[in-house]
Write a protein that holds these residues in place. Structure first.
Motif, mmCIF file in Angstrom:
data_model
loop_
_atom_site.group_PDB
_atom_site.id
_atom_site.type_symbol
_atom_site.label_atom_id
_atom_site.label_comp_id
_atom_site.label_asym_id
_atom_site.label_seq_id
_atom_site.Cartn_x
_atom_site.Cartn_y
_atom_site.Cartn_z
ATOM 1 N N TYR A 179 0.915 -1.289 0.128
ATOM 2 C CA TYR A 179 0.148 -0.023 0.068
ATOM 3 C C TYR A 179 0.766 1.295 0.210
ATOM 4 O O TYR A 179 1.826 1.244 0.780
ATOM 5 C CB TYR A 179 -0.758 0.112 1.290
ATOM 6 C CG TYR A 179 -1.862 -1.210 1.361
ATOM 7 C CD1 TYR A 179 -3.255 -0.998 0.993
ATOM 8 C CD2 TYR A 179 -1.441 -2.557 1.990
ATOM 9 C CE1 TYR A 179 -4.180 -1.785 1.503
ATOM 10 C CE2 TYR A 179 -2.391 -3.464 2.014
ATOM 11 C CZ TYR A 179 -3.714 -2.996 1.712
ATOM 12 O OH TYR A 179 -4.423 -4.192 1.875
ATOM 13 N N TYR B 34 -2.841 3.587 -3.174
ATOM 14 C CA TYR B 34 -2.708 2.401 -4.152
ATOM 15 C C TYR B 34 -2.297 1.369 -3.716
ATOM 16 O O TYR B 34 -1.628 1.117 -2.662
ATOM 17 C CB TYR B 34 -1.735 3.153 -5.175
ATOM 18 C CG TYR B 34 -1.949 4.129 -6.024
ATOM 19 C CD1 TYR B 34 -2.362 4.023 -7.235
ATOM 20 C CD2 TYR B 34 -1.715 5.613 -5.655
ATOM 21 C CE1 TYR B 34 -2.838 4.830 -8.165
ATOM 22 C CE2 TYR B 34 -2.227 6.686 -6.417
ATOM 23 C CZ TYR B 34 -2.877 6.427 -7.793
ATOM 24 O OH TYR B 34 -3.086 7.222 -8.462
ATOM 25 N N ILE C 90 -0.961 -2.612 -4.378
ATOM 26 C CA ILE C 90 -0.267 -3.416 -5.356
ATOM 27 C C ILE C 90 -0.231 -4.736 -4.937
ATOM 28 O O ILE C 90 0.512 -5.013 -3.643
ATOM 29 C CB ILE C 90 1.073 -2.824 -5.742
ATOM 30 C CG1 ILE C 90 1.136 -1.399 -6.271
ATOM 31 C CG2 ILE C 90 1.935 -3.608 -6.860
ATOM 32 C CD1 ILE C 90 2.395 -0.665 -6.229
ATOM 33 N N GLN C 91 -0.649 -5.760 -5.663
ATOM 34 C CA GLN C 91 -0.283 -7.303 -5.175
ATOM 35 C C GLN C 91 -0.224 -8.316 -6.451
ATOM 36 O O GLN C 91 -0.491 -7.750 -7.436
ATOM 37 C CB GLN C 91 -1.407 -7.873 -4.058
ATOM 38 C CG GLN C 91 -2.759 -7.893 -5.011
ATOM 39 C CD GLN C 91 -3.792 -8.099 -3.965
ATOM 40 O OE1 GLN C 91 -3.601 -8.979 -3.125
ATOM 41 N NE2 GLN C 91 -5.051 -7.533 -4.299
ATOM 42 N N TRP D 69 0.549 -8.689 -11.891
ATOM 43 C CA TRP D 69 0.824 -7.718 -10.970
ATOM 44 C C TRP D 69 -0.590 -7.030 -11.156
ATOM 45 O O TRP D 69 -1.078 -6.562 -12.240
ATOM 46 C CB TRP D 69 1.280 -6.621 -11.530
ATOM 47 C CG TRP D 69 1.814 -5.206 -11.082
ATOM 48 C CD1 TRP D 69 1.000 -4.184 -10.924
ATOM 49 C CD2 TRP D 69 2.895 -4.501 -10.764
ATOM 50 N NE1 TRP D 69 1.276 -3.043 -10.554
ATOM 51 C CE2 TRP D 69 2.609 -3.157 -10.376
ATOM 52 C CE3 TRP D 69 4.225 -4.843 -10.837
ATOM 53 C CZ2 TRP D 69 3.555 -2.244 -10.048
ATOM 54 C CZ3 TRP D 69 5.390 -3.940 -10.467
ATOM 55 C CH2 TRP D 69 4.801 -2.449 -9.838
ATOM 56 N N GLU E 194 -2.980 -3.777 -9.495
ATOM 57 C CA GLU E 194 -3.004 -2.603 -8.890
ATOM 58 C C GLU E 194 -4.185 -1.988 -8.910
ATOM 59 O O GLU E 194 -4.825 -1.748 -9.971
ATOM 60 C CB GLU E 194 -1.819 -1.795 -9.295
ATOM 61 C CG GLU E 194 -1.376 -0.483 -8.476
ATOM 62 C CD GLU E 194 -0.313 0.454 -8.930
ATOM 63 O OE1 GLU E 194 0.040 1.353 -8.672
ATOM 64 O OE2 GLU E 194 0.547 -0.217 -9.668
ATOM 65 N N GLU F 80 -7.366 0.844 -12.130
ATOM 66 C CA GLU F 80 -6.838 -0.528 -12.069
ATOM 67 C C GLU F 80 -6.016 -0.694 -13.269
ATOM 68 O O GLU F 80 -6.082 -0.413 -14.462
ATOM 69 C CB GLU F 80 -8.297 -1.262 -12.185
ATOM 70 C CG GLU F 80 -8.091 -2.639 -12.026
ATOM 71 C CD GLU F 80 -9.274 -3.701 -11.844
ATOM 72 O OE1 GLU F 80 -9.178 -4.702 -11.452
ATOM 73 O OE2 GLU F 80 -10.295 -2.735 -11.942
#
Length: 173
Positions: A130, A139, A141-142, A149, A151, A166
């Motif tokens: 985060y 934002y 991200i994972q 990826w 986001e 997104e």
């Protein structure tokens, strides 16, 4: 005599410079390496697409690439991203993520094509990064279940978060 004074002044300046240079530590920081290693799941070259809602409430799509590398002997993470829409670069940014001493906390320093930059709070929670460019925006991200990826960007509307961004990227390297 004037020449001697100049020599002494020059020597004093050089000694001051050498003392400053010696004051920097060039030792490797294993704690920083270990902390940044927790973000290694982002390392690689990524490509894909996304969408964003602009201030005029219009939804726009874009193609995105991200290049993520460990830097400075693995003590920092560098992210370089470029987004293109209708043949025009709409996003060109560089970010450096640095470890902070607090557990799970990072500094996220971002540089944009507009010339603006800033350092923001970031945190890692269970392999999800985060980062918060403002108190109202985050934002997330994972890496999703498909190894992509993923986001999103969200705006805090009081008690709810409104998604305005997104993107989903495939690892290409």
């Amino acid at each position: 005599m004037k020449k001697l004074i100049k020599i002494y002044l020059f020597a004093a300046c050089m000694m001051g410079f050498l003392n400053l240079a010696h004051g920097q530590s060039y030792d490797l920081n294993p704690e920083a390496q270990e902390k940044i290693e927790t973000l290694s799941f982002l390392v690689g070259s990524w490509k894909g697409s996304g969408w964003m809602i602009t201030p005029d409430q219009q939804r726009h799509t874009f193609e995105q690439s991200e290049k993520v590398e460990m830097r400075l002997s693995g003590t920092h993470l560098m992210i370089e991203g470029k987004g293109i829409s209708n043949g025009k670069v709409i996003h060109n940014a560089l970010a450096i993520i640095s470890p902070k001493e607090e557990g799970g906390q990072f500094s996220f320093t971002s540089f944009l094509q507009s010339g603006s930059n800033g350092t923001f709070k970031a945190e890692l929670k269970e392999r999800v990064l985060y980062w918060y460019p403002t108190e109202q925006v985050r934002y997330v991200i994972q890496i999703n279940e498909f190894g992509q990826w993923h986001e999103i960007g969200e705006y805090n509307m009081g008690t709810d978060w409104f998604q305005f961004f997104e993107m989903t990227l495939e690892k290409v390297e």
